[in-house]
Design a protein around this motif. Sequence first.
Motif, PDB file in Angstrom:
ATOM      1  N   ASP A 167       0.832  -1.210   0.000  1.00 58.85           N
ATOM      2  CA  ASP A 167       0.000   0.000   0.000  1.00 58.85           C
ATOM      3  C   ASP A 167       0.862   1.255   0.000  1.00 58.85           C
ATOM      4  N   TRP A 168       1.937   1.241   0.795  1.00 62.24           N
ATOM      5  CA  TRP A 168       2.836   2.405   0.841  1.00 62.24           C
ATOM      6  C   TRP A 168       3.494   2.629  -0.519  1.00 62.24           C
ATOM      7  N   ILE A 169       3.849   1.538  -1.199  1.00 58.94           N
ATOM      8  CA  ILE A 169       4.441   1.659  -2.542  1.00 58.94           C
ATOM      9  C   ILE A 169       3.411   2.265  -3.489  1.00 58.94           C
ATOM     10  N   LYS A 170       2.184   1.749  -3.429  1.00 64.51           N
ATOM     11  CA  LYS A 170       1.112   2.230  -4.304  1.00 64.51           C
ATOM     12  C   LYS A 170       0.804   3.706  -4.059  1.00 64.51           C
ATOM     13  N   ASN A 171       0.866   4.149  -2.807  1.00 55.06           N
ATOM     14  CA  ASN A 171       0.569   5.541  -2.454  1.00 55.06           C
ATOM     15  C   ASN A 171       1.782   6.460  -2.566  1.00 55.06           C
ATOM     16  N   GLY A 172       2.930   5.911  -2.953  1.00 54.14           N
ATOM     17  CA  GLY A 172       4.118   6.733  -3.151  1.00 54.14           C
ATOM     18  C   GLY A 172       4.887   7.061  -1.878  1.00 54.14           C
ATOM     19  N   GLN A 173       4.568   6.401  -0.769  1.00 59.01           N
ATOM     20  CA  GLN A 173       5.282   6.668   0.473  1.00 59.01           C
ATOM     21  C   GLN A 173       6.615   5.934   0.543  1.00 59.01           C
ATOM     22  N   LEU A 174       6.742   4.864  -0.218  1.00 59.43           N
ATOM     23  CA  LEU A 174       7.955   4.050  -0.216  1.00 59.43           C
ATOM     24  C   LEU A 174       8.252   3.648  -1.648  1.00 59.43           C
ATOM     25  N   LYS A 175       9.495   3.827  -2.073  1.00 53.82           N
ATOM     26  CA  LYS A 175       9.860   3.526  -3.457  1.00 53.82           C
ATOM     27  C   LYS A 175      10.697   2.253  -3.511  1.00 53.82           C
ATOM     28  N   PRO A 176      10.258   1.259  -4.291  1.00 57.07           N
ATOM     29  CA  PRO A 176      11.041   0.026  -4.436  1.00 57.07           C
ATOM     30  C   PRO A 176      12.114   0.191  -5.513  1.00 57.07           C
TER      31      PRO A 176
END
Length: 108
Positions: A77-86
């Motif tokens: 969810d954080w990746i999808k919302n831009g809070q965490l970048k893989p």
Amino acid sequence: MKESVNKAAPVTPMLFPFEPEQFWSTIRQIIREEITSINKNLPANPSYETPGLTYKPLYKIAEVCQLLQVSKPTIYDWIKNGQLKPYKIRSRVYFLWQDINHLLNPSI
């Protein structure tokens, strides 16, 4: 004519020789002792240091989950919302320490 029979409620036998309040007090004490012994065995702070480096620059998703104490769906969810970048390196996905640190301390 039927005669009514007055039956008294059967007495339930005690299965253990304690009064209810004494029993619950003993149970609470046992639970406190167990929690204390578990907390003594936990490491103070998990170490994610790599020898030779001042900090570990890349983290796998399982390490991020453990560090932040969240589940994988939360990370997704954080990746999808831009809070965490893989960051993908070959077939593996990693996360930068700076991004994780930003989640831990948003004021920085």
